[in-house]
Design an enzyme around this catalytic site. Structure first.
Site, PDB file in Angstrom:
ATOM      1  N   ASP A  97       4.945  -2.751  -4.587  1.00 28.46           N
ATOM      2  CA  ASP A  97       5.247  -1.344  -4.289  1.00 28.46           C
ATOM      3  C   ASP A  97       6.757  -1.096  -4.324  1.00 28.46           C
ATOM      4  OD1 ASP A  97       3.322   0.569  -3.985  1.00 28.46           O
ATOM      5  OD2 ASP A  97       2.866   0.085  -1.896  1.00 28.46           O
ATOM      6  N   GLN A 132      -1.561  -0.525   2.120  1.00 25.50           N
ATOM      7  CA  GLN A 132      -1.737   0.916   1.921  1.00 25.50           C
ATOM      8  C   GLN A 132      -1.121   1.693   3.084  1.00 25.50           C
ATOM      9  OE1 GLN A 132      -3.322   2.368  -0.881  1.00 25.50           O
ATOM     10  NE2 GLN A 132      -2.507   4.249  -0.014  1.00 25.50           N
ATOM     11  N   LYS A 174      -7.694   1.422  -7.149  1.00 28.97           N
ATOM     12  CA  LYS A 174      -6.793   0.306  -7.462  1.00 28.97           C
ATOM     13  C   LYS A 174      -7.619  -0.936  -7.790  1.00 28.97           C
ATOM     14  CE  LYS A 174      -2.972   2.092  -4.797  1.00 28.97           C
ATOM     15  NZ  LYS A 174      -2.402   2.300  -3.481  1.00 28.97           N
TER      16      LYS A 174
END
Ligand code: NDP
Length: 293
Positions: free
Chosen positions: A121, A98, A54
């Protein structure tokens, strides 16, 4: 019939190029550099690889990447304080924590702390609510990538029968909602579904997000259907080495489907590209400017 293979790597590469072009325009016209902050708790090797990828992709797109590594035993309160700091940081437009988090931390509490407009997200309840009610929130990256590939492949999805196998909050449910928003007739299957073969067999679109290697058998697939395989499963081969397989039995499904995503190289590469896309969208919204076309 042999299916055409949907090349997620090429799709993601095109999307990343388009994002880099938009970022150049935002810098030149508005002095705006979209910034993505990723918070990683603990030392899980798979999560470390995701975070590294990422970070690399964010920088390659010309954006700012902020990485925060926290120890496995960090308290929930300290993690929440970090998220609040990022909420208040004007250089950060997207925040990703995460997952999974260590057991002692309440994931929902952490996710609900992220400012919804920075929740790239798309897991915050406000964003899932907006998705369900037709609003303009942040949409979870993996399902959004899947719907982009489906529309690229099929054009209009209106009226098609679709099945999503799996009902998780991060893949299955938002995927079903996106298909419904495209006017598909949607079935959501899960571990209690009776006669999955029959449900799959009448579907023009099959999205498998289960986490069980090759659960969906090739001979269940309707002739000409489009198959999107979200599953990523590492299995051991006869020679003791391991390989990645999806949730769909690829070798037989490819003989019946009209188009299919491979594993690896299908949905996987799209997720990071869509994360960058969401960050650019978030940055534009926060700055009150139109996203470059
Ligand atoms: P979850 O474990 O959260 O959900 C799995 C779902 O599959 C559940 O709804 C479960 O049903 C259903 N299920 C389990 N067994 C069966 C069965 N035998 N028949 C029908 N349904 C079943 O998984 P995720 O949604 O997080 O992930 C799914 C897969 O996608 C995984 O392989 C994961 O690695 C992959 N993934 C890939 C991503 C990417 O490509 N970037 C991103 C995210 C995930 P029930 O609710 O009844 O228990």
């Amino acid at each position: 019939m042999t299916a055409s293979i949907i090349d997620g790597k090429a799709f993601a590469a095109n999307l990343k190029e388009e994002i880099a072009r938009k970022v150049r325009i935002l810098k030149e016209l508005h002095g705006l550099i979209p910034g993505l902050a990723v918070v990683l708790v603990g030392e899980d090797p798979a999560s470390q690889v995701y975070v590294r990828n990422k970070n690399k992709s964010t920088i390659a797109a010309g954006m700012n990447s902020f990485e925060y590594l926290m120890k496995d035993d960090v308290s929930e309160a300290d993690l929440i304080t970090k998220v609040k700091e990022l909420n208040d940081d004007p250089a950060v437009h997207g925040i990703l924590v995460q997952l999974p988090l260590p057991k002692h931390i309440n994931e929902a509490a952490v996710i609900e702390t992220i400012a919804p407009e920075k929740d790239v997200d798309g897991f915050h309840v406000i964003n899932s609510g907006l998705l369900a009610t037709g609003g303009d929130g942040m949409v979870p990256c993996t399902p959004l990538g899947c719907i982009m590939m489906l529309k690229d492949q099929l054009g209009s999805l209106s009226g098609l029968d679709a099945v999503v196998v799996g009902r998780s909050n991060i893949v299955g449910k938002p995927m079903a909602q996106l298909l419904l928003n495209e006017s598909c007739t949607v079935t959501i299957a899960h571990s209690r579904t009776r006669n999955l073969a029959e449900v799959v067999g009448r579907s023009d679109i099959v999205v498998a997000a289960v986490g069980v290697p090759e659960l969906v058998k090739g001979d269940w697939i309707k002739e000409g259907a489009t198959v999107i395989d979200v599953g990523i499963n590492r299995i051991e081969k006869d020679d003791g080495k391991t390989k990645l397989v999806g949730d769909v039995e690829f070798d037989s499904a490819v003989l019946r489907a009209g188009a299919i995503t491979p594993v690896p190289g299908g949905v996987g590469p799209m997720t990071i590209a869509v994360l960058l896309k969401n960050t650019v969208t978030a940055a534009c919204r926060q700055a009150g400017i139109d996203e470059p076309t």
